[in-house]
Design an enzyme around this catalytic site. Sequence first.
Site: not given
Length: 286
Positions: A137, A147
Amino acid sequence: MSSNPPVWFITAASSGFGKYIALEALSRGHKVIASARSASRIADLKGKGADVVTLDVTSPLAEIEKVAKEANDKYGYINHLVNAAGYILVGAVEETSPKEDFDTFATNVFGMLNVCKAFLPYLRATPGHRTIANFGSIGSWQGGAGYALYNGTKWACSGISEGMRAELAPLGIAVTVIEPGYFRTGFLNAGARVVSQRRLREYDETAVGKVRATLEAVDNNQPGDVVKGCKVLVDVLTMTGVAEGKEVPIRVALGSDSPPVIREKMRATEELLKEWEGITTRTDHE
């Protein structure tokens, strides 16, 4: 074998990149073995010509090995393995529980590892062009509040993929890590985005709170078109179309927002090194 169509095995094919890579490969006449935790979730792919199997990537390795053998037995070879299973865990590190931490690593990292372990004997036995595509990612490059666990899993995927590439290149298998930016998939939908059960009000007015709100606002408004993205990915992995004449790269920075994030990380890292290397490198024996 060169006249036979490529065979793909794809995890998490019920939605997102897994689903649209499968559809793109099928549209080219390739064979696709699509998997998901429930076969009913990929019935539409079966209708398009894919073989469908049930696979939970968090299952014990022995169970995944059974699926791998059955998949290989279907056509006698496998060319492309795509590890698309993964999810985001939203929450500050103080908020997420040990079980939530473990579960996200179990899917995003250990699931990827075990699927690779199970399928590698068959990929090694397949002649010709072969690839393993693991999903990282833009979060593989830059950590963010709210996150951090997702960052950790995707950094792990990136690092493991680089190591696997070095291991498998001599055996003729190209490993790449796909690092997409924001694509309009169901990834951030309420049913897919996992939020920590514990929420501390102390974080509400910090960057963590802003990230919670941002992810909800971005959901279904991401700039990336997953259909276009998967057409590029299938070209890259098969070295055709826009990728004709090129080798499979070590990473694919997919989406208009992915390269800028990586360049910013490179710039910031270079500045950090310049500022500190005169101090931190004075550590050798005289």
